[in-house]
Design a protein around this motif. Structure first.
Motif: not given
Lengths: 72, 72
Positions: B52-72
Motif C-alpha cells: 500500500k501507499f505509505v508516504t507522499a513523495k511529491g506532485a507535479r503538473v504535466i502540460e501536454r500540447n495538442v494540435t488538431d489538424y483538419e484533414l480535408v
C-alpha cells in the motif's frame, strides 16, 4: 458447482468536462486500478472526495468495478 | 493546453506509484494537494505489487500540447 471469485477491483470516476454543441454534457471517465479487493465503500468514497477536490471537473458519478473469475 | 496533476507516492516496498488527476484546480495549492494525498494514503484503497501507499513523495503538473489538424 461453478463459482465466482473476486479477481480485481477498480475505481471508476466519471467527470463532466463541459458541454458540447448540443448542450449535452461531455463525460470523461477515469479508472484507477490497483485497488485493494477488501476495500469498503467508505474507503473508496474518501479517495473519490480527495481526487474530486483537486480538479475543476465536476464529478458525475463514481463506480466500483469488480472483475470476477468464473471457476468450474 | 491539457494539464495533468501527477501525485507521486511511495509504497511499503519502496516503489514509486503514481495517480493522475486531469484538469487540476489552479493555482495549485501545495497544502491542499498534500492533504488530499494524505487522505488517499489513510484510505488504504490502493494496493500495488509493492504494497500500500505509505508516504507522499511529491506532485507535479504535466502540460501536454495538442494540435488538431483538419484533414480535408
Amino acid at each position: 458447482m461453478a463459482e465466482t471469485l473476486l479477481a480485481e477491483s477498480k475505481l471508476r470516476l466519471v467527470f463532466q468536462a463541459g458541454i458540447d454543441e448540443d448542450s449535452k454534457p461531455i463525460l470523461k471517465a477515469k479508472t484507477f486500478g490497483n485497488v485493494n479487493k477488501a476495500v469498503t465503500a467508505d474507503q473508496l468514497y474518501q479517495v473519490t472526495q480527495a481526487v474530486v477536490g483537486l480538479t475543476v471537473d465536476e464529478l458525475s458519478g463514481a463506480q466500483r468495478m469488480d472483475s470476477l473469475d468464473l471457476l468450474a | 493546453m491539457a494539464k495533468t496533476l501527477e501525485l507521486q507516492f511511495v509504497t511499503e516496498g519502496g516503489n514509486n506509484a503514481r495517480l493522475t488527476v486531469d484538469n487540476p484546480k489552479e493555482p495549485i495549492e501545495e497544502a491542499a494537494v498534500k492533504q488530499a494525498m494524505e487522505a488517499i494514503i489513510a484510505a488504504e484503497v490502493f494496493f500495488t505489487s509493492g504494497g500500500k501507499f505509505v508516504t507522499a513523495k511529491g506532485a507535479r503538473v504535466i502540460e501536454r500540447n495538442v494540435t488538431d489538424y483538419e484533414l480535408v
